[in-house]
Design a protein around this motif. Structure first.
Motif, PDB file in Angstrom:
ATOM      1  N   PHE A  11       1.190  -1.430  -0.107  1.00 49.83           N
ATOM      2  CA  PHE A  11       0.139  -0.050   0.147  1.00 49.83           C
ATOM      3  C   PHE A  11       0.679   1.188  -0.024  1.00 49.83           C
ATOM      4  O   PHE A  11       2.052   1.426   0.782  1.00 49.83           O
ATOM      5  N   GLY A  12       0.516   2.231  -0.770  1.00 51.39           N
ATOM      6  CA  GLY A  12       0.955   3.416  -1.031  1.00 51.39           C
ATOM      7  C   GLY A  12       0.423   4.974   0.092  1.00 51.39           C
ATOM      8  O   GLY A  12      -1.012   4.825  -0.529  1.00 51.39           O
ATOM      9  N   TYR A  13       1.061   4.937   1.251  1.00 47.46           N
ATOM     10  CA  TYR A  13       0.992   6.126   2.318  1.00 47.46           C
ATOM     11  C   TYR A  13       0.982   7.297   1.825  1.00 47.46           C
ATOM     12  O   TYR A  13       2.005   7.771   1.636  1.00 47.46           O
ATOM     13  N   PHE A  14       0.587   7.843   1.824  1.00 51.76           N
ATOM     14  CA  PHE A  14       0.762  10.010   1.998  1.00 51.76           C
ATOM     15  C   PHE A  14       0.868  10.292   3.645  1.00 51.76           C
ATOM     16  O   PHE A  14       0.443   9.266   4.394  1.00 51.76           O
ATOM     17  N   ALA A  15       1.149  11.620   3.276  1.00 49.39           N
ATOM     18  CA  ALA A  15       1.101  11.802   5.088  1.00 49.39           C
ATOM     19  C   ALA A  15      -0.207  11.927   5.453  1.00 49.39           C
ATOM     20  O   ALA A  15      -0.866  12.577   4.625  1.00 49.39           O
ATOM     21  N   ASN A  16      -0.394  11.189   6.259  1.00 51.26           N
ATOM     22  CA  ASN A  16      -1.432  11.298   8.003  1.00 51.26           C
ATOM     23  C   ASN A  16      -2.435   9.897   7.333  1.00 51.26           C
ATOM     24  O   ASN A  16      -3.686  10.035   7.907  1.00 51.26           O
ATOM     25  N   ASN A  60       4.997  -2.899   2.735  1.00 54.46           N
ATOM     26  CA  ASN A  60       4.781  -4.170   2.369  1.00 54.46           C
ATOM     27  C   ASN A  60       4.696  -4.240   3.498  1.00 54.46           C
ATOM     28  O   ASN A  60       5.914  -4.756   4.536  1.00 54.46           O
ATOM     29  N   LEU A  61       3.426  -5.525   3.971  1.00 50.80           N
ATOM     30  CA  LEU A  61       2.882  -5.758   5.468  1.00 50.80           C
ATOM     31  C   LEU A  61       3.063  -6.849   5.290  1.00 50.80           C
ATOM     32  O   LEU A  61       2.881  -7.833   4.660  1.00 50.80           O
ATOM     33  N   ASP A  62       3.808  -7.665   6.504  1.00 46.04           N
ATOM     34  CA  ASP A  62       4.416  -8.955   6.366  1.00 46.04           C
ATOM     35  C   ASP A  62       4.042  -9.905   7.823  1.00 46.04           C
ATOM     36  O   ASP A  62       4.887  -9.287   8.647  1.00 46.04           O
ATOM     37  N   PHE A  63       2.920 -10.952   8.000  1.00 41.07           N
ATOM     38  CA  PHE A  63       3.510 -12.249   8.475  1.00 41.07           C
ATOM     39  C   PHE A  63       4.913 -12.623   8.613  1.00 41.07           C
ATOM     40  O   PHE A  63       5.025 -13.794   8.125  1.00 41.07           O
ATOM     41  N   GLN A  64       5.690 -12.335   9.210  1.00 43.89           N
ATOM     42  CA  GLN A  64       6.849 -13.829   9.368  1.00 43.89           C
ATOM     43  C   GLN A  64       6.845 -14.415  10.941  1.00 43.89           C
ATOM     44  O   GLN A  64       6.677 -14.687  11.949  1.00 43.89           O
ATOM     45  N   LEU A  79      -8.058   3.815  -1.367  1.00 40.76           N
ATOM     46  CA  LEU A  79      -7.363   3.692  -2.042  1.00 40.76           C
ATOM     47  C   LEU A  79      -6.449   4.107  -2.032  1.00 40.76           C
ATOM     48  O   LEU A  79      -5.438   5.343  -1.172  1.00 40.76           O
ATOM     49  N   SER A  80      -5.049   3.198  -1.846  1.00 44.01           N
ATOM     50  CA  SER A  80      -3.099   3.036  -2.522  1.00 44.01           C
ATOM     51  C   SER A  80      -3.224   4.896  -3.030  1.00 44.01           C
ATOM     52  O   SER A  80      -3.775   5.017  -3.727  1.00 44.01           O
ATOM     53  N   ALA A  81      -1.438   5.311  -3.042  1.00 45.64           N
ATOM     54  CA  ALA A  81      -1.719   6.366  -3.434  1.00 45.64           C
ATOM     55  C   ALA A  81      -1.488   6.222  -4.643  1.00 45.64           C
ATOM     56  O   ALA A  81      -1.569   7.271  -5.352  1.00 45.64           O
ATOM     57  N   PHE A 113       5.591   6.271  -6.360  1.00 50.96           N
ATOM     58  CA  PHE A 113       4.647   5.547  -5.852  1.00 50.96           C
ATOM     59  C   PHE A 113       4.092   5.719  -6.010  1.00 50.96           C
ATOM     60  O   PHE A 113       3.056   5.439  -6.915  1.00 50.96           O
ATOM     61  N   GLN A 114       3.653   7.735  -5.919  1.00 50.00           N
ATOM     62  CA  GLN A 114       2.529   7.865  -6.928  1.00 50.00           C
ATOM     63  C   GLN A 114       2.233   8.413  -7.390  1.00 50.00           C
ATOM     64  O   GLN A 114       1.197   8.693  -8.202  1.00 50.00           O
TER      65      GLN A 114
END
Length: 545
Positions: free
Chosen positions: A43-48, A219-223, A251-253, A469-470
């Motif tokens: 997921f692409g994040y902007f500020a906030n 990237n969010l992963d479970f390990q 939505l993602s950035a 990314f944006q």
């Protein structure tokens, strides 16, 4: 047979759209899982932008004596835009054991013995964490209380006067709930979160708020590092809920501009379809059935983009698609894919323009391409409705990529066969000039198809992997613009006009012989003959040379 196939595909679509997948509000359930790394989402994040993770339940096997491999979550910022990139050392190393990182990395390591989750932050950006902190013992008695606390990184804290009134030091902190107590600290590293246990199941939750310096593609992963090098990995069960959001929606950035892009392209394709329909009506006596098939493709493409835009709009506003709109999009997407490859193959064989009968080889191409195209569209639908962390997600993605390449390669064979046939015909019969003209056009069409496949399958992926990314939405923009240009050029080459070289060819052997006699004798110079084309509707006068 075709109607049954379409009905079966529609049934599959209806089943898939009522699955548990819910777009940007994710819910993943895994049972008897053995993978040591489960990729949950990108997921692409902007500020906030915010990331909410709620571990509903985690069932792990009983710890063996001497087993110290960690288990937990990792949130890492992508080093290369658009793709997940790891070095050879990182692939062999457990991410949760890392002590330094060149990029932003936050680790949540589960400690079952102490009922806590240790946070390890490797980075310099200001990220705010909201979660339940694990309280230390007081007076020799351990007390665990559910107290909402907020810990975050800040460089400055501005206060006004002794009355205790404090200004908001950052827009990130203003988003924290009113019931939480803001506590600025220097680093997230080493913070302990509360881990609850119910029977054999563990659960906890946390929330991250991105700052301007931490925005990017994550990237969010479970390990589960216990299964990394074991010959017989131990199974575990996982149930996690994830909600990702940007200030402007769910939505993602990289996906935020897509609803407007799709609706604009839908309008452009619709205008092109109307212009093509006007052309067909204007030259109705030169129109073949394949021309109307091309018109149906253009209208289906426009409607598919319209539903795609509506689908993304509701995902952005609600966090999940509306089932009715999603079903309509998947149906039109399936029809559009089938019509596209059927039309390309028919034009490549010269069907209706040059001949009305397909050879056995060409029939086999259709018997291969149509089922594979249906499989490709079903694979796409399954990917859209399946969580990235599901074990079957990677399998269907590979199937889609492979089947799509096979379909793209298969539609080139009829064009190659037509070019070879025209080359042989230009050397044997008396129609060399006309065959060479046809040969030139077929070669142009072959180059057009190759360029279309190259731009939409290869260049688009490279563009996504290199741009920030944006700006990754530019991949979809390139695909849609390339498709529009390809449609326009194909329509121009095969337009139903009297000066189209494809439609100037005599269709009957009698006409061929008469043309040769008139041409060779010269006795009937200036005499006009009426020629009836194979569609039985157009009659045009020609001057014998």
């Amino acid at each position: 047979m075709m109607s049954r196939s379409v009905g079966a595909c529609v049934l599959v679509v209806l089943i898939l759209t009522v699955s548990e997948s819910s777009a940007r509000i994710h819910q993943l359930k895994l049972k008897n899982e053995t993978r040591f790394v489960v990729h949950l989402n990108t997921f692409g994040y902007f500020a906030n932008g915010t990331l909410d993770v709620h571990l509903v339940s985690l069932n792990l096997p009983v710890m063996k004596s001497g087993s110290s491999a960690p288990v937990g979550f990792s949130l890492s910022r992508s080093r290369v835009n658009g793709i997940r990139f790891y070095t050879a050392e990182e692939v062999e190393e457990c991410m949760l054991l890392k002590t330094k990182s060149e990029d932003e990395l936050i680790l949540f390591i589960i400690d079952r013995e102490n009922h806590s989750v240790r946070v390890k932050h490797l980075g310099q950006s200001d990220i705010v964490l909201e979660s339940r902190l694990k309280l230390k013992t007081e007076g020799g008695k351990a007390r665990r209380r559910r107290e909402e606390s907020v810990v975050g990184e800040k460089k400055e804290v501005k206060s006004e006067d002794e009355t205790g009134k404090q200004k908001e030091s950052s827009p990130d902190q203003s988003r924290a709930p009113a019931s939480t107590a803001s506590k600025p600290v220097e680093s997230l590293n080493g913070k302990m979160l509360e881990l609850e246990q119910h029977g054999e199941s563990y659960n906890f939750s946390f929330r991250l708020i991105m700052s301007s310096g931490s925005q990017g593609l994550y990237n969010l992963d479970f390990q589960n590092c216990n299964n990394m090098r074991q010959r017989t990995p131990s199974p575990y069960s996982l149930h996690v809920e994830i909600t990702e959001k940007n200030p402007r929606g769910y939505l993602s950035a990289s996906d935020i501009p897509l609803p407007r892009l799709y609706i604009c392209m839908a309008a452009i394709f619709f205008i092109a379809a109307v212009v093509w329909t006007y052309t067909l009506l204007k030259y109705r006596y030169s129109v073949f059935k394949i021309h109307w098939l091309m018109a149906a493709l253009a209208y289906t493409k426009a409607v598919s983009l319209l539903f795609h835009s509506i689908n993304y709009h509701f995902i952005n506003s609600e966090g999940h698609p509306i089932e009715g709109w999603a079903v309509m999009y998947y149906i039109t997407h399936l029809l559009k894919g089938a019509l596209l490859f059927i039309t390309l193959a028919l034009i490549g064989t010269g069907f209706a323009f040059v001949k009305y009968i397909l050879s056995d080889k060409e029939k086999k191409i259709f018997m291969i391409v149509i089922p594979l195209q249906v499989l490709a569209n079903v694979s796409y639908i399954i990917i859209e409705e399946t969580e990235e962390g599901a074990s079957e997600y990677a399998l269907w993605r590979e199937i889609l990529f492979l089947v799509d390449l096979i379909c793209c390669g298969a539609v080139l064979f009829p064009v190659v066969w037509s070019i070879r046939h025209l080359q042989e015909a230009s050397n044997t019969d008396g129609k060399a000039a006309m065959n060479l003209e046809k040969l030139k056009l077929f070669r142009h069409y072959y180059v057009m198809i190759v360029c279309y496949i190259y731009f939409t399958r290869i260049i688009a992926l490279l563009l996504k992997a290199t741009v920030p990314f944006q700006w990754q939405w530019s991949q979809e923009f390139l695909v849609e613009v390339s498709t529009l240009i390809f449609f326009v050029l194909t329509g121009f080459k095969f337009r139903p006009a009297s000066n189209n070289p494809y439609l100037q060819l005599p269709q009957d052997e009698e006409d061929l012989e008469m043309d040769e006699v008139i041409t060779e004798s010269g006795a009937l110079e200036g005499i006009h003959k009426v020629k009836k084309t194979s569609n039985g509707r157009e009659r045009q006068r020609e001057v014998a040379l």
